[in-house]
Design a protein around this motif. Sequence first.
Motif, PDB file in Angstrom:
ATOM      1  N   SER A  64      48.951  51.767  30.427  1.00  0.00           N
ATOM      2  CA  SER A  64      47.607  51.453  29.964  1.00  0.00           C
ATOM      3  C   SER A  64      47.231  52.310  28.754  1.00  0.00           C
ATOM      4  O   SER A  64      46.695  51.793  27.766  1.00  0.00           O
ATOM      5  N   PHE A  65      47.548  53.603  28.805  1.00  0.00           N
ATOM      6  CA  PHE A  65      47.225  54.490  27.693  1.00  0.00           C
ATOM      7  C   PHE A  65      48.008  54.093  26.436  1.00  0.00           C
ATOM      8  O   PHE A  65      47.441  54.019  25.344  1.00  0.00           O
ATOM      9  N   ALA A  97      44.687  62.691  22.069  1.00  0.00           N
ATOM     10  CA  ALA A  97      43.736  61.990  22.929  1.00  0.00           C
ATOM     11  C   ALA A  97      42.461  62.813  23.052  1.00  0.00           C
ATOM     12  O   ALA A  97      42.395  63.951  22.589  1.00  0.00           O
ATOM     13  N   LYS A  98      41.465  62.203  23.682  1.00  0.00           N
ATOM     14  CA  LYS A  98      40.232  62.935  23.967  1.00  0.00           C
ATOM     15  C   LYS A  98      39.836  62.681  25.417  1.00  0.00           C
ATOM     16  O   LYS A  98      40.074  61.613  25.984  1.00  0.00           O
ATOM     17  N   HIS A  99      39.245  63.701  25.990  1.00  0.00           N
ATOM     18  CA  HIS A  99      38.778  63.700  27.369  1.00  0.00           C
ATOM     19  C   HIS A  99      37.351  64.226  27.321  1.00  0.00           C
ATOM     20  O   HIS A  99      36.954  64.841  26.327  1.00  0.00           O
ATOM     21  N   GLN A 118      44.545  50.323  19.404  1.00  0.00           N
ATOM     22  CA  GLN A 118      43.660  51.079  18.522  1.00  0.00           C
ATOM     23  C   GLN A 118      44.255  51.236  17.120  1.00  0.00           C
ATOM     24  O   GLN A 118      43.554  51.080  16.129  1.00  0.00           O
ATOM     25  N   LYS A 162      46.523  51.159  24.808  1.00  0.00           N
ATOM     26  CA  LYS A 162      45.325  51.555  24.047  1.00  0.00           C
ATOM     27  C   LYS A 162      45.725  52.153  22.699  1.00  0.00           C
ATOM     28  O   LYS A 162      45.080  51.880  21.687  1.00  0.00           O
ATOM     29  N   SER A 202      41.363  58.388  32.370  1.00  0.00           N
ATOM     30  CA  SER A 202      40.084  58.919  31.878  1.00  0.00           C
ATOM     31  C   SER A 202      40.119  59.337  30.408  1.00  0.00           C
ATOM     32  O   SER A 202      39.094  59.718  29.859  1.00  0.00           O
ATOM     33  N   GLU A 259      41.125  58.773  26.197  1.00  0.00           N
ATOM     34  CA  GLU A 259      41.203  57.767  25.146  1.00  0.00           C
ATOM     35  C   GLU A 259      42.085  58.286  24.023  1.00  0.00           C
ATOM     36  O   GLU A 259      42.006  59.476  23.681  1.00  0.00           O
TER      37      GLU A 259
END
Length: 184
Positions: free
Chosen positions: A11-12, A92-94, A19, A15, A177, A179
């Motif tokens: 899934s990541f 990524a960002k959390h 993106q 993305k 969680s 992105e």
Amino acid sequence: MDQAVREAMDSFIQKVLIQSQEAQIQLLVDFDPEWPSLCYLQEENIGEKVRWQPVKQQKPATWHDFEKALDLTLHPSISAFYQCYWSDNLPAKHTSGKLELIQVWNEADFARLQQNLIGHILMKRRLKQAETIFFALTEEEDFILSINNSSGEVVLEQIGLEPTKVIAPDMASFLLSIEPVIAA
């Protein structure tokens, strides 16, 4: 292999690809024929930027020698994480900040990762701390994200110290969680 982690990584990665496509930004890396990878989408002159993308590991890298050398059984989620894709590191960002997922580019990179993890585990044992396996770098110098090898929790730890904070109950929920951060 931990199926939930594999699905969360899939899934990541989707993305990341969506993106980059929507932003019309190509994933680029310096080409190095001495550092081969299935990730290269093209080959150019040494040092030139080339397109790449994560590629599923068809024959997952193995942890057998690593586990045997340390007399340790890795938490299934960390094994699954590093056995999903060949890839460059992934920004990524959390909710707790920016990070970079550590990935393996090829089998030699996987061997190098294992050597670094052996050093990390031996340090944790010497300090009589819970064994953790790192998988991401953070914006804060000397802070990493790791898996607690006993519980499977995602933890924030400063190198050389006990983890200070539980970030997620498990790797799969952590991966779901975050992105991707695709930059030009």
